[in-house]
Write a protein that holds these residues in place. Sequence first.
Motif, PDB file in Angstrom:
ATOM      1  N   TYR A   1       0.821  -1.211   0.000  1.00 38.74           N
ATOM      2  CA  TYR A   1       0.000   0.000   0.000  1.00 38.74           C
ATOM      3  C   TYR A   1       0.863   1.273   0.000  1.00 38.74           C
ATOM      4  O   TYR A   1       0.581   2.239   0.712  1.00 38.74           O
ATOM      5  CB  TYR A   1      -0.961  -0.013   1.191  1.00 38.74           C
ATOM      6  N   THR A   2       1.916   1.250  -0.794  1.00 39.98           N
ATOM      7  CA  THR A   2       2.821   2.400  -0.904  1.00 39.98           C
ATOM      8  C   THR A   2       2.044   3.661  -1.262  1.00 39.98           C
ATOM      9  O   THR A   2       1.145   3.633  -2.103  1.00 39.98           O
ATOM     10  CB  THR A   2       3.884   2.137  -1.988  1.00 39.98           C
ATOM     11  N   ALA A   3       2.400   4.782  -0.638  1.00 37.27           N
ATOM     12  CA  ALA A   3       1.644   6.015  -0.854  1.00 37.27           C
ATOM     13  C   ALA A   3       2.559   7.230  -0.902  1.00 37.27           C
ATOM     14  O   ALA A   3       3.676   7.227  -0.375  1.00 37.27           O
ATOM     15  CB  ALA A   3       0.613   6.195   0.256  1.00 37.27           C
ATOM     16  N   CYS A   4       2.071   8.269  -1.560  1.00 38.01           N
ATOM     17  CA  CYS A   4       2.762   9.559  -1.558  1.00 38.01           C
ATOM     18  C   CYS A   4       1.705  10.654  -1.463  1.00 38.01           C
ATOM     19  O   CYS A   4       0.501  10.398  -1.582  1.00 38.01           O
ATOM     20  CB  CYS A   4       3.635   9.728  -2.800  1.00 38.01           C
ATOM     21  N   VAL A   5       2.157  11.870  -1.243  1.00 35.96           N
ATOM     22  CA  VAL A   5       1.229  12.978  -1.060  1.00 35.96           C
ATOM     23  C   VAL A   5       1.755  14.213  -1.776  1.00 35.96           C
ATOM     24  O   VAL A   5       2.967  14.428  -1.866  1.00 35.96           O
ATOM     25  CB  VAL A   5       1.019  13.274   0.453  1.00 35.96           C
ATOM     26  N   CYS A   6       0.836  14.992  -2.294  1.00 29.44           N
ATOM     27  CA  CYS A   6       1.176  16.279  -2.904  1.00 29.44           C
ATOM     28  C   CYS A   6       0.507  17.382  -2.095  1.00 29.44           C
ATOM     29  O   CYS A   6      -0.701  17.335  -1.843  1.00 29.44           O
ATOM     30  CB  CYS A   6       0.697  16.340  -4.353  1.00 29.44           C
ATOM     31  N   GLU A   7       1.297  18.354  -1.676  1.00 29.59           N
ATOM     32  CA  GLU A   7       0.753  19.503  -0.954  1.00 29.59           C
ATOM     33  C   GLU A   7       0.660  20.682  -1.910  1.00 29.59           C
ATOM     34  O   GLU A   7       1.653  21.083  -2.523  1.00 29.59           O
ATOM     35  CB  GLU A   7       1.622  19.864   0.242  1.00 29.59           C
ATOM     36  N   ILE A   8      -0.545  21.218  -2.035  1.00 29.06           N
ATOM     37  CA  ILE A   8      -0.787  22.343  -2.937  1.00 29.06           C
ATOM     38  C   ILE A   8      -0.820  23.617  -2.107  1.00 29.06           C
ATOM     39  O   ILE A   8      -1.814  23.921  -1.445  1.00 29.06           O
ATOM     40  CB  ILE A   8      -2.117  22.161  -3.698  1.00 29.06           C
ATOM     41  N   SER A   9       0.289  24.357  -2.111  1.00 26.96           N
ATOM     42  CA  SER A   9       0.351  25.585  -1.314  1.00 26.96           C
ATOM     43  C   SER A   9      -0.289  26.752  -2.053  1.00 26.96           C
ATOM     44  O   SER A   9      -0.878  27.637  -1.460  1.00 26.96           O
ATOM     45  CB  SER A   9       1.801  25.917  -0.950  1.00 26.96           C
ATOM     46  N   ASN A  10      -0.152  26.761  -3.352  1.00 24.74           N
ATOM     47  CA  ASN A  10      -0.874  27.702  -4.208  1.00 24.74           C
ATOM     48  C   ASN A  10      -0.833  27.140  -5.623  1.00 24.74           C
ATOM     49  O   ASN A  10      -0.239  26.094  -5.871  1.00 24.74           O
ATOM     50  CB  ASN A  10      -0.278  29.124  -4.140  1.00 24.74           C
ATOM     51  N   ILE A  11      -1.470  27.826  -6.550  1.00 25.56           N
ATOM     52  CA  ILE A  11      -1.587  27.290  -7.906  1.00 25.56           C
ATOM     53  C   ILE A  11      -0.225  27.086  -8.556  1.00 25.56           C
ATOM     54  O   ILE A  11      -0.050  26.212  -9.394  1.00 25.56           O
ATOM     55  CB  ILE A  11      -2.463  28.220  -8.773  1.00 25.56           C
ATOM     56  N   SER A  12       0.753  27.859  -8.150  1.00 27.07           N
ATOM     57  CA  SER A  12       2.061  27.782  -8.809  1.00 27.07           C
ATOM     58  C   SER A  12       3.056  26.892  -8.074  1.00 27.07           C
ATOM     59  O   SER A  12       4.158  26.680  -8.558  1.00 27.07           O
ATOM     60  CB  SER A  12       2.653  29.197  -8.952  1.00 27.07           C
ATOM     61  N   LYS A  13       2.680  26.357  -6.902  1.00 28.59           N
ATOM     62  CA  LYS A  13       3.634  25.560  -6.139  1.00 28.59           C
ATOM     63  C   LYS A  13       2.978  24.308  -5.565  1.00 28.59           C
ATOM     64  O   LYS A  13       2.048  24.392  -4.774  1.00 28.59           O
ATOM     65  CB  LYS A  13       4.246  26.388  -5.003  1.00 28.59           C
ATOM     66  N   CYS A  14       3.486  23.157  -5.984  1.00 26.68           N
ATOM     67  CA  CYS A  14       3.027  21.873  -5.461  1.00 26.68           C
ATOM     68  C   CYS A  14       4.253  21.057  -5.079  1.00 26.68           C
ATOM     69  O   CYS A  14       5.209  20.971  -5.855  1.00 26.68           O
ATOM     70  CB  CYS A  14       2.214  21.113  -6.508  1.00 26.68           C
ATOM     71  N   SER A  15       4.245  20.466  -3.898  1.00 28.38           N
ATOM     72  CA  SER A  15       5.393  19.675  -3.449  1.00 28.38           C
ATOM     73  C   SER A  15       4.958  18.239  -3.190  1.00 28.38           C
ATOM     74  O   SER A  15       3.956  17.991  -2.517  1.00 28.38           O
ATOM     75  CB  SER A  15       6.003  20.285  -2.183  1.00 28.38           C
ATOM     76  N   TRP A  16       5.733  17.288  -3.754  1.00 25.45           N
ATOM     77  CA  TRP A  16       5.440  15.864  -3.626  1.00 25.45           C
ATOM     78  C   TRP A  16       6.419  15.210  -2.665  1.00 25.45           C
ATOM     79  O   TRP A  16       7.578  15.608  -2.572  1.00 25.45           O
ATOM     80  CB  TRP A  16       5.568  15.164  -4.978  1.00 25.45           C
ATOM     81  N   ARG A  17       5.959  14.178  -1.981  1.00 28.67           N
ATOM     82  CA  ARG A  17       6.857  13.372  -1.158  1.00 28.67           C
ATOM     83  C   ARG A  17       6.213  12.013  -0.887  1.00 28.67           C
ATOM     84  O   ARG A  17       4.989  11.870  -0.921  1.00 28.67           O
ATOM     85  CB  ARG A  17       7.183  14.058   0.170  1.00 28.67           C
ATOM     86  N   ARG A  18       7.068  11.042  -0.645  1.00 33.25           N
ATOM     87  CA  ARG A  18       6.574   9.726  -0.255  1.00 33.25           C
ATOM     88  C   ARG A  18       6.287   9.745   1.233  1.00 33.25           C
ATOM     89  O   ARG A  18       7.020  10.371   2.010  1.00 33.25           O
ATOM     90  CB  ARG A  18       7.610   8.648  -0.579  1.00 33.25           C
ATOM     91  N   ILE A  19       5.230   9.061   1.639  1.00 32.23           N
ATOM     92  CA  ILE A  19       4.921   9.001   3.063  1.00 32.23           C
ATOM     93  C   ILE A  19       5.422   7.672   3.618  1.00 32.23           C
ATOM     94  O   ILE A  19       5.636   6.713   2.870  1.00 32.23           O
ATOM     95  CB  ILE A  19       3.415   9.205   3.335  1.00 32.23           C
ATOM     96  N   PRO A  20       5.646   7.591   4.923  1.00 36.11           N
ATOM     97  CA  PRO A  20       6.215   6.374   5.515  1.00 36.11           C
ATOM     98  C   PRO A  20       5.372   5.135   5.215  1.00 36.11           C
ATOM     99  O   PRO A  20       4.165   5.220   4.981  1.00 36.11           O
ATOM    100  CB  PRO A  20       6.226   6.686   7.019  1.00 36.11           C
ATOM    101  N   ASP A  21       6.038   3.975   5.234  1.00 38.89           N
ATOM    102  CA  ASP A  21       5.331   2.712   5.027  1.00 38.89           C
ATOM    103  C   ASP A  21       4.362   2.456   6.171  1.00 38.89           C
ATOM    104  O   ASP A  21       4.528   2.970   7.289  1.00 38.89           O
ATOM    105  CB  ASP A  21       6.326   1.552   4.936  1.00 38.89           C
ATOM    106  N   LEU A  22       3.365   1.638   5.901  1.00 36.89           N
ATOM    107  CA  LEU A  22       2.399   1.272   6.931  1.00 36.89           C
ATOM    108  C   LEU A  22       3.088   0.518   8.062  1.00 36.89           C
ATOM    109  O   LEU A  22       4.071  -0.201   7.839  1.00 36.89           O
ATOM    110  CB  LEU A  22       1.301   0.394   6.338  1.00 36.89           C
ATOM    111  N   PRO A  23       2.590   0.663   9.287  1.00 42.07           N
ATOM    112  CA  PRO A  23       3.206  -0.034  10.423  1.00 42.07           C
ATOM    113  C   PRO A  23       2.989  -1.540  10.327  1.00 42.07           C
ATOM    114  O   PRO A  23       2.025  -2.009   9.725  1.00 42.07           O
ATOM    115  CB  PRO A  23       2.481   0.563  11.631  1.00 42.07           C
TER     116      PRO A  23
END
Length: 382
Positions: free
Chosen positions: A337-359
Amino acid sequence: MAESNICKDVIKVSVSGFNSLSSDLTELILSILPLTSIVRATAVCKHWHSIVTSSTFSSAVAVTRKKPFLFLYGLNNIFPRNNQLLAFDPHLDKWLNLPVFRHQNDSSFMGCNGYYVCTSGSSFSFCPILSRDVHVTCMLNCPRLNPLVGAFYDKGCELPRFIVVGGVKFVGGLVDIEDGLFVEIYNPHCGCWENCSPLPADFRNGNTSQSLSSALFDGKFYVYGIYSGFVSTFDLDTHVWSEVQTLRPPGLLFAFLISCNELLVLAGLCNDHRGVSFNLWSIDDKTMEFSELAIMPAELLACLFDGHQEDYNFASLKCVGLDDLVYVFNEERHMNYTACVCEISNISKCSWRRIPDLPVPLNHFHKVTSFCSSVSIDNIVN
C-alpha cells in the motif's frame, strides 16, 4: 519537523513552569502539538485537561491543524476481527492504528467530511471520526451498497445532511442490476430520507464508488466517471443535475475528482507523448476547462509500482484528497500500500513526497477502502 522540535521543547519545560504562563499562551502552545500529544496532555494535570476540553481550544486547533488525514480501512471477509483501520497524520508524519468501526461485513464502510459512514442492504449509520457516538438513521428508500456519499451542512445547522448517490440496489435481499441511479438526501430534522432526481443515465454502466468519484465544491456535489470521464453536478439547493459533460485531458487513462480548498482538482494517470505520468489539473468549475497543475516526479511514480508499465498494472492506483493535500497510493498488498502525497500551497507551487510505510504487523485484507478527512479534537477528548 518544526512540530517535532516544538514537542521536544515542550517536554523540557516543567509543568510548574507552564502553570506560570497565562491560559491563553498555554492554549496556543498546546494547540500546535500533534493530536496524539494533545491527548496525552489531558492526563498531565487538571489545568491542561480543562484547556484541551474547552470549546475555545477546539477553535484554536481548527486554525492550526487544517491538514486532513489519509484513512485506510482493511476489510477481511473471512475473519472480521482482522479488519484494521489506519490513519496517516500529516502533521506527525506517522501512521496511527485506530479502533475499528464495528459494522456488518456485508456493508460498505467509507468516510466523508469528518464522519465514518456505513451502508448496507438494510441500514445507514454514521459516526464522527474517532468518536463512539454512532447514529443509525431510518432505512434508505432504496437500500444499496457501494454508493457515493457526501456530508454537508445547512447554514446555521449543526446536524449534517448526507447525500447518497448510485450504488448497488437491493430488492427483496437480492441485487438489482437494472437500476442504480437513485439519489437520496438525509434530513436530520425529520429523520427521514428524501428522494431526489436520479443520477443521469450516462452513468448507468458504472454507478458505484468503484467506478465513480465525487467532490463537494461550492454548494454542488460533483460526480465523475473514473474511466469514462463523464461529469455532472448536483445542486444541493435546487436538487437539479447539470448537463453531463466530458472531462478528459489528452492521454488520460483514469482520474479522480477532488475538492482542494478553492480549487477543483482532477488527479489521474496519463499516457501521452511524454510517457506515463500522474498529473494534477485545476478545473474551472464554470466551464470545465482544465489546466495542468503538477506532475508527480518519475521516481515517486516508480515507487508505487513494481517496474512494469503496462496500463493494467496501474489499475490499482487510487487517489483521495481534501483541502491542500492529494494522496495517491497503490491498493495492492504486495506493494504494501505504498503512498505519496502532494501539498498544494498555491496554484504555482506543489510539493510531492513519499509518506512512511504502513506499520507492521499488517493483517491480510480482501479489500481496502480509502478516504481523506479532517479530524476534530472534540471527538477525541470529549
